[in-house]
Design a protein around this motif. Structure first.
Motif, PDB file in Angstrom:
ATOM      1  N   LYS A  95      -2.741  -6.417   5.867  1.00  0.00           N
ATOM      2  CA  LYS A  95      -1.726  -7.476   5.933  1.00  0.00           C
ATOM      3  C   LYS A  95      -0.347  -6.928   5.569  1.00  0.00           C
ATOM      4  N   ARG A  96      -0.305  -6.091   4.542  1.00  0.00           N
ATOM      5  CA  ARG A  96       0.980  -5.526   4.118  1.00  0.00           C
ATOM      6  C   ARG A  96       1.558  -4.607   5.194  1.00  0.00           C
ATOM      7  N   PHE A  97       0.672  -3.907   5.901  1.00  0.00           N
ATOM      8  CA  PHE A  97       1.122  -3.023   6.981  1.00  0.00           C
ATOM      9  C   PHE A  97       1.900  -3.823   8.017  1.00  0.00           C
ATOM     10  N   VAL A 184      20.092   3.522  -6.429  1.00  0.00           N
ATOM     11  CA  VAL A 184      19.211   2.359  -6.260  1.00  0.00           C
ATOM     12  C   VAL A 184      18.189   2.612  -5.166  1.00  0.00           C
ATOM     13  N   ARG A 185      17.051   1.967  -5.306  1.00  0.00           N
ATOM     14  CA  ARG A 185      16.005   2.079  -4.296  1.00  0.00           C
ATOM     15  C   ARG A 185      16.060   0.931  -3.308  1.00  0.00           C
ATOM     16  N   ALA A 186      16.337  -0.275  -3.816  1.00  0.00           N
ATOM     17  CA  ALA A 186      16.190  -1.462  -2.975  1.00  0.00           C
ATOM     18  C   ALA A 186      17.218  -2.516  -3.358  1.00  0.00           C
ATOM     19  N   ALA A 194       8.924  -3.263   2.049  1.00  0.00           N
ATOM     20  CA  ALA A 194       8.162  -2.640   3.144  1.00  0.00           C
ATOM     21  C   ALA A 194       7.790  -1.212   2.755  1.00  0.00           C
ATOM     22  N   LYS A 195       6.604  -0.778   3.215  1.00  0.00           N
ATOM     23  CA  LYS A 195       6.248   0.623   3.006  1.00  0.00           C
ATOM     24  C   LYS A 195       6.809   1.389   4.205  1.00  0.00           C
ATOM     25  N   ALA A 196       8.139   1.471   4.219  1.00  0.00           N
ATOM     26  CA  ALA A 196       8.867   2.110   5.311  1.00  0.00           C
ATOM     27  C   ALA A 196       9.198   3.534   4.885  1.00  0.00           C
ATOM     28  N   ASN A 199      12.328   4.683   2.839  1.00  0.00           N
ATOM     29  CA  ASN A 199      12.485   4.337   1.421  1.00  0.00           C
ATOM     30  C   ASN A 199      12.171   5.526   0.522  1.00  0.00           C
ATOM     31  N   TYR A 200      11.239   6.356   0.970  1.00  0.00           N
ATOM     32  CA  TYR A 200      10.748   7.437   0.116  1.00  0.00           C
ATOM     33  C   TYR A 200      11.689   8.639   0.191  1.00  0.00           C
ATOM     34  N   GLY A 201      12.187   8.915   1.394  1.00  0.00           N
ATOM     35  CA  GLY A 201      13.207   9.966   1.525  1.00  0.00           C
ATOM     36  C   GLY A 201      14.449   9.592   0.726  1.00  0.00           C
ATOM     37  N   GLN A 230      12.592  -2.619 -12.028  1.00  0.00           N
ATOM     38  CA  GLN A 230      11.906  -2.910 -10.761  1.00  0.00           C
ATOM     39  C   GLN A 230      10.556  -2.212 -10.674  1.00  0.00           C
ATOM     40  N   GLU A 231      10.569  -0.949 -10.322  1.00  0.00           N
ATOM     41  CA  GLU A 231       9.316  -0.198 -10.237  1.00  0.00           C
ATOM     42  C   GLU A 231       9.604   1.274 -10.369  1.00  0.00           C
ATOM     43  N   CYS A 232       8.568   2.058 -10.256  1.00  0.00           N
ATOM     44  CA  CYS A 232       8.600   3.457 -10.642  1.00  0.00           C
ATOM     45  C   CYS A 232       8.028   4.314  -9.519  1.00  0.00           C
ATOM     46  N   GLY A 233       8.819   5.106  -8.834  1.00  0.00           N
ATOM     47  CA  GLY A 233       8.251   5.969  -7.791  1.00  0.00           C
ATOM     48  C   GLY A 233       7.442   5.162  -6.796  1.00  0.00           C
ATOM     49  N   THR A 234       6.161   5.445  -6.695  1.00  0.00           N
ATOM     50  CA  THR A 234       5.305   4.640  -5.819  1.00  0.00           C
ATOM     51  C   THR A 234       4.333   3.821  -6.665  1.00  0.00           C
ATOM     52  N   MET A 235       4.862   3.313  -7.775  1.00  0.00           N
ATOM     53  CA  MET A 235       4.019   2.504  -8.652  1.00  0.00           C
ATOM     54  C   MET A 235       4.762   1.258  -9.114  1.00  0.00           C
ATOM     55  N   ASN A 236       4.036   0.183  -9.245  1.00  0.00           N
ATOM     56  CA  ASN A 236       4.572  -0.995  -9.924  1.00  0.00           C
ATOM     57  C   ASN A 236       4.466  -0.739 -11.425  1.00  0.00           C
ATOM     58  N   ILE A 255      10.722  -5.198  -4.407  1.00  0.00           N
ATOM     59  CA  ILE A 255       9.580  -4.505  -5.008  1.00  0.00           C
ATOM     60  C   ILE A 255       8.411  -4.540  -4.039  1.00  0.00           C
ATOM     61  N   LEU A 256       7.701  -3.429  -3.968  1.00  0.00           N
ATOM     62  CA  LEU A 256       6.527  -3.346  -3.113  1.00  0.00           C
ATOM     63  C   LEU A 256       5.387  -4.140  -3.769  1.00  0.00           C
ATOM     64  N   ALA A 257       4.781  -5.012  -3.012  1.00  0.00           N
ATOM     65  CA  ALA A 257       3.696  -5.845  -3.562  1.00  0.00           C
ATOM     66  C   ALA A 257       2.415  -5.026  -3.627  1.00  0.00           C
ATOM     67  N   GLY A 258       2.225  -4.320  -4.721  1.00  0.00           N
ATOM     68  CA  GLY A 258       1.084  -3.414  -4.848  1.00  0.00           C
ATOM     69  C   GLY A 258      -0.246  -4.141  -4.875  1.00  0.00           C
ATOM     70  N   VAL A 259      -1.219  -3.562  -4.191  1.00  0.00           N
ATOM     71  CA  VAL A 259      -2.585  -4.092  -4.239  1.00  0.00           C
ATOM     72  C   VAL A 259      -3.165  -3.798  -5.628  1.00  0.00           C
ATOM     73  N   THR A 260      -2.814  -2.642  -6.176  1.00  0.00           N
ATOM     74  CA  THR A 260      -3.268  -2.317  -7.531  1.00  0.00           C
ATOM     75  C   THR A 260      -2.626  -3.279  -8.534  1.00  0.00           C
ATOM     76  N   ARG A 261      -1.334  -3.569  -8.335  1.00  0.00           N
ATOM     77  CA  ARG A 261      -0.626  -4.542  -9.190  1.00  0.00           C
ATOM     78  C   ARG A 261      -1.411  -5.849  -9.252  1.00  0.00           C
ATOM     79  N   THR A 300       1.222   1.263 -11.895  1.00  0.00           N
ATOM     80  CA  THR A 300      -0.013   1.011 -11.138  1.00  0.00           C
ATOM     81  C   THR A 300       0.207   1.300  -9.657  1.00  0.00           C
ATOM     82  N   GLY A 301      -0.756   1.973  -9.047  1.00  0.00           N
ATOM     83  CA  GLY A 301      -0.659   2.255  -7.619  1.00  0.00           C
ATOM     84  C   GLY A 301      -1.954   2.885  -7.129  1.00  0.00           C
ATOM     85  N   THR A 302      -2.188   2.837  -5.841  1.00  0.00           N
ATOM     86  CA  THR A 302      -3.431   3.358  -5.273  1.00  0.00           C
ATOM     87  C   THR A 302      -3.653   4.829  -5.600  1.00  0.00           C
ATOM     88  N   ALA A 303      -2.581   5.621  -5.515  1.00  0.00           N
ATOM     89  CA  ALA A 303      -2.736   7.064  -5.711  1.00  0.00           C
ATOM     90  C   ALA A 303      -3.266   7.370  -7.104  1.00  0.00           C
TER      91      ALA A 303
HETATM   92  C1  LIG Z   1       2.541   1.938  -2.411  1.00  0.00           C
HETATM   93  C2  LIG Z   1       3.538   1.579  -3.451  1.00  0.00           C
HETATM   94  C3  LIG Z   1       3.208   0.914  -4.638  1.00  0.00           C
HETATM   95  C4  LIG Z   1       1.776   0.643  -5.048  1.00  0.00           C
HETATM   96  O1  LIG Z   1       1.083  -0.148  -4.155  1.00  0.00           O
HETATM   97  P1  LIG Z   1      -0.517  -0.112  -4.141  1.00  0.00           P
HETATM   98  O2  LIG Z   1      -0.887  -1.066  -3.090  1.00  0.00           O
HETATM   99  O3  LIG Z   1      -0.955  -0.521  -5.491  1.00  0.00           O
HETATM  100  O4  LIG Z   1      -0.894   1.289  -3.845  1.00  0.00           O
HETATM  101  C5  LIG Z   1       4.220   0.537  -5.494  1.00  0.00           C
HETATM  102  N1  LIG Z   1       5.505   0.808  -5.216  1.00  0.00           N
HETATM  103  C6  LIG Z   1       5.864   1.462  -4.098  1.00  0.00           C
HETATM  104  C7  LIG Z   1       7.299   1.708  -3.835  1.00  0.00           C
HETATM  105  C8  LIG Z   1       4.905   1.862  -3.183  1.00  0.00           C
HETATM  106  O5  LIG Z   1       5.255   2.520  -2.095  1.00  0.00           O
END
Ligand SMILES: *Cc1c(COP(=O)(O)O)cnc(C)c1O
Length: 354
Positions: A95-97, A184-186, A194-196, A199-201, A230-236, A255-261, A300-303
């Motif tokens: 869904k997030r995709f 700033v990130r966002a 968005a997991k665009a 954003n990471y570059g 807000q959040e940290c790298g790729t983590m909430n 903020i990215l709506a993390g599934v782990t969050r 918190t994050g999938t990785a």
């Molecule tokens: C992927 C990501 C997360 C964590 O999301 P999960 O679904 O828990 O992996 C948090 N913040 C950012 C910026 C992300 O890209």
């Protein structure tokens, strides 16, 4: 549903699994035998294919490498003690995709194309799911525009793919975090939710500045006042203050709506904590630290699932934590891991069998 039989499959002659030591694997470096690939052309999705993992051939003019119409996801598959494979909450990632796809003016991927391909690919390469503690199979779905034309407009052609990478523990050591107040990130109205790919570059400059100062990651703050976390790298990020777990709310779309969050919120409630999703200023964090009420801080994050934060620096104010004494974050991680590795009942229906 597309029948699994409508996916065109071409298998490797010989698996490469013997070339990889599944007990010792860096994150994101090795990929499994097969990949999933579906093209979007003439307004429709073409026949899905699974074929041997291999390089793609691209035109130098391919639009996504110029203008960044590219999105991705991160999901994990685990093995239980009986060797059965499960994928953690893939429907939420699906869904997030499509939320990311819409924001980036890309076609949404039909559920059957996403889920059936995912299941079949992971099923074919299930031997690559490591069995050890804290190991898993990282699943990377992604999509990018493939038009061979350098014009700034949404593409007509896209490629959706899934690749798989066996992985060990990600950030296994507690982190030192630098509270960012210059970059700033966002921003509200932007693409932070968005997991665009871009954003990471865009985040790398600030992160490497923080690394030069000896920190692992930045904690982003809001774009206007550099005041609200807000959040940290790729983590909430979560802060436990007293008996309340506070995490920034998703309202502003920054903020990215993390599934782990979401999973962590659920487990924290089960542990009896009060949850607050709201804006949280760095001043409030510092006040709580000064009064001794700031108990734990973690990402918190999938990785990584949960990464403990042992140091948080804002300007010259340094908050250090004795993470070894923490109760909550390790307990949440343990509970989530037990569900993932099939050692505790999955009462939430999070684990999809492959
Ligand atoms: C992927 C990501 C997360 C964590 O999301 P999960 O679904 O828990 O992996 C948090 N913040 C950012 C910026 C992300 O890209």
């Amino acid at each position: 549903m597309i029948a699994a039989s409508s996916i065109k499959v071409s298998k490797v002659d010989k698996t490469r699994i013997g070339e990889v030591d599944l007990n010792n694997i860096p994150f994101g470096k090795y990929f499994t035998d097969h990949m999933y690939e579906v093209d979007f052309e003439d307004g429709e999705w073409k026949t899905p294919q699974i074929r041997p993992y291999q390089n793609l051939s691209i035109a130098p003019s391919m639009a996504s490498i110029h203008y960044g119409q590219a999105i991705f996801e991160g999901i994990k598959a685990y093995k239980n003690p009986n060797g059965e494979a499960f994928i953690f909450r893939p429907h939420d990632n699906f869904k997030r995709f499509n939320v990311s796809a819409e924001r980036m003016q890309m076609p949404t991927v039909p559920e059957d194309i996403f889920m059936e391909g995912l299941k079949m690919l992971v099923g074919m390469d299930r031997d690559w799911i490591p069995g050890n503690e804290d190991h898993s199979l990282y699943i990377r779905p992604f999509m990018f525009s493939t038009d061979e034309m350098i014009g700034v407009k949404p593409g007509d052609k896209y490629k959706f793919m899934i690749i798989l990478s066996p992985t060990g523990p990600y950030y296994n050591t507690p982190m030192r975090i630098y509270v960012e107040e210059q970059y700033v990130r966002a921003v509200p109205g932007g693409v932070g939710y968005a997991k665009a790919a871009g954003n990471y570059g865009a985040a790398m400059f600030a992160t490497s500045e923080a690394k030069k100062k000896g920190y692992d990651q930045v904690l982003w703050t809001d774009a206007f006042e550099h005041k609200y976390v807000q959040e940290c790298g790729t983590m909430n990020v979560f802060f436990i203050i007293g008996n309340t777990a506070i995490t920034p709310d998703l309202g502003a779309g920054t903020i990215l709506a993390g599934v782990t969050r979401d999973s962590v919120i659920c487990v924290l409630k089960e542990l009896g904590l009060t949850i607050e999703e709201r804006s949280l200023s760095i001043d409030e964090v510092i006040e709580a630290h000064k009064s001794g009420e700031l108990k734990e801080v973690f990402g918190t994050g999938t990785a990584a699932t949960i990464s403990l934060i042992k140091e948080l620096r804002y300007k010259d104010y340094v908050m250090s934590f004795d993470v070894a004494s923490w109760q909550t974050a390790p307990e949440v991680k343990d509970r989530l891991n037990k569900i993932r590795y099939g050692l505790a009942p999955d009462n939430h229906g999070w684990m999809m069998p492959v």
